[in-house]
Design an enzyme around this catalytic site. Sequence first.
Site, PDB file in Angstrom:
ATOM      1  N   LEU A  86      50.654 -19.775  59.469  1.00  0.00           N
ATOM      2  CA  LEU A  86      52.100 -19.855  59.663  1.00  0.00           C
ATOM      3  C   LEU A  86      52.424 -19.577  61.126  1.00  0.00           C
ATOM      4  CD1 LEU A  86      53.307 -17.813  56.523  1.00  0.00           C
ATOM      5  CD2 LEU A  86      52.793 -20.268  56.691  1.00  0.00           C
TER       6      LEU A  86
ATOM      7  N   PHE B  31      49.726 -15.047  59.731  1.00  0.00           N
ATOM      8  CA  PHE B  31      51.064 -15.311  60.280  1.00  0.00           C
ATOM      9  C   PHE B  31      51.045 -14.972  61.771  1.00  0.00           C
ATOM     10  CE2 PHE B  31      55.801 -13.808  59.926  1.00  0.00           C
ATOM     11  CZ  PHE B  31      56.198 -14.891  60.683  1.00  0.00           C
ATOM     12  N   CYS B  32      51.427 -15.942  62.612  1.00  0.00           N
ATOM     13  CA  CYS B  32      51.536 -15.745  64.057  1.00  0.00           C
ATOM     14  C   CYS B  32      50.194 -15.272  64.621  1.00  0.00           C
ATOM     15  CB  CYS B  32      52.691 -14.787  64.358  1.00  0.00           C
ATOM     16  SG  CYS B  32      53.107 -14.629  66.105  1.00  0.00           S
ATOM     17  N   VAL B  33      50.170 -14.153  65.357  1.00  0.00           N
ATOM     18  CA  VAL B  33      48.915 -13.649  65.915  1.00  0.00           C
ATOM     19  C   VAL B  33      47.933 -13.318  64.797  1.00  0.00           C
ATOM     20  CG1 VAL B  33      47.883 -11.866  67.374  1.00  0.00           C
ATOM     21  CG2 VAL B  33      50.137 -12.748  67.915  1.00  0.00           C
TER      22      VAL B  33
END
Length: 568
Positions: free
Chosen positions: A320, A292-294
Amino acid sequence: MAGLGEMWSSLAGLQIPAQALSELQSNYLKQASELWNSALPGLGAGLGGVFGASQGEAAKEAAPKPKPKPLGDRRFAAEAWSANPASSFVAQLYLLNARTLQQMADKLEGEAKTRERIRFAVQQFVDAASPSNYLALNPEAQKLALDTQGESIAKGMQQLWADIQRGHLSQTDESAFEVGRNVATSEGAVVFENNFFQLIEYKPLTATVHARPFLLVPPCINKYYILDLQPENSLIRYAVEQGHRVFVLSWRNPDASCAAWTWDEVIEGAPIKAIEVVQDISGAEQIDTLGFCVGGTILATALAVLAARGQQPASSLTLLTTLIDFSSNGVLDIFIDEAMVKMREMSLGDKSMGNPKGPALLKGQELAATFSFLRPNDLVWNYVVGNYLKGEAPPAFDLLYWNGDSTNMAGPMYCWYLRHTYLQNELKIPGRLTVCGEKLDLGLIEAPVYIYGSREDHIVPWDAAYRSTQVFKGPKRFVLGASGHIAGVINPPAKGKRSHWLGKTAALPATSEQWFEGAVEHPGSWWTDWAAWLAGHAGPKVAAPKGPGSRQYPVIEPAPGRYVKQKA
């Protein structure tokens, strides 16, 4: 100094064309005159009430007045703004000035990034200058102070002092939540820990589970429990309910002893180690993975390192709101150039980056403030007005509690990430970067990839998320969800909220615009589409494990563990 000189040269090169400036001035004077003329009768009536009016004028005052026209901005939606002629005039004049300043910024000609920075700075000034932010100009707050006999101001000052002591602006009632008590409550246990992370395994909720376990890697700039806020909106619980054996990497919140962490050390010591431990505990050669993200950028990097070593541990990869191709990243791009990155390296990096004092931490509050000021009206000034001018305690909201539970970052890791991704965009280029001693090529990752973007995301614009489809070489699926960076992701099906877009075919053209032209909107959450896709890569069902961990990896403590409770 070279960076400052470069910035000054860019600013000096900006100009507004003479014709455009003349039109702006003409339009402004016209609108300002119309505003003054329309406001003058009301202002005059107000002054008449102050200095005394004639009998005829008093009779006119006694006549029914038409309902004031709303000002069309939610900051001035309260009746006090439109009912008071002076406040209405101030608000309308502010809105006119704000529009004009923004139009001037839009008309600037010059270097593209400098123009974007000017636009951002103007927006910050305009938002900060709103009369609603100041007690002397806010009739709603003034009326509340009179109605409560000053109690609202007293409470506001108390809340201001409490926030000064906390070191940040309160966005929610932080006393209403406790990690492990009413957020991050999914049942599980910590089965491994090292200097970088704890590994949590969750208790199955089904008699059988998929043979391949499922590892989630959250962002290291936030705490993992955004994926487990409440049972009804927990992505972790949803995955457990779908019959997956779920593991989550819970990052350590770095302190001074972690300041020297490098990107390579984190990749080797966190996602690669987590994958190894999950394989050992489960006995599975391949596992399903999610970033998710980073966390997605970190996970993809780890899988590319392992691919270079001849290993393919992922049977699937879900990304994501993740950046892989950093060529265009919305508002965040305006902060990042060579001068900014060099400054960070010299203040936070290690000695090899030019910092004579050695590595330092990027404080969590600095990161949190940066992200809040990307949406200042919603995440800053809204709370300044409510908390301090009106004395209204912010309501309890789990998402905003998580948002305020900030994390630090090790300086060298952060500086490497800034330079090689945001600034130089090298992650997507095969062979350009060496990480953990291996030349990176994300195209070597064989796992099918599920790529999700949020349509209104201001941190990872959805077209930037879509560009990942052009980097990975294996089977791919792209899904677009409604709303923003967090609300778009955390959208459980039971709520029946929002919608998502799927391509009519599996084709993934070169640009996001081409894809969207052939996409179809579907009501409700994207989770159901993802669950069906994930099940197809998770293997057959087997009996659920009797307990967490294994003989080699015994339970250390109950979930959510110690690491997530460490404060920045």
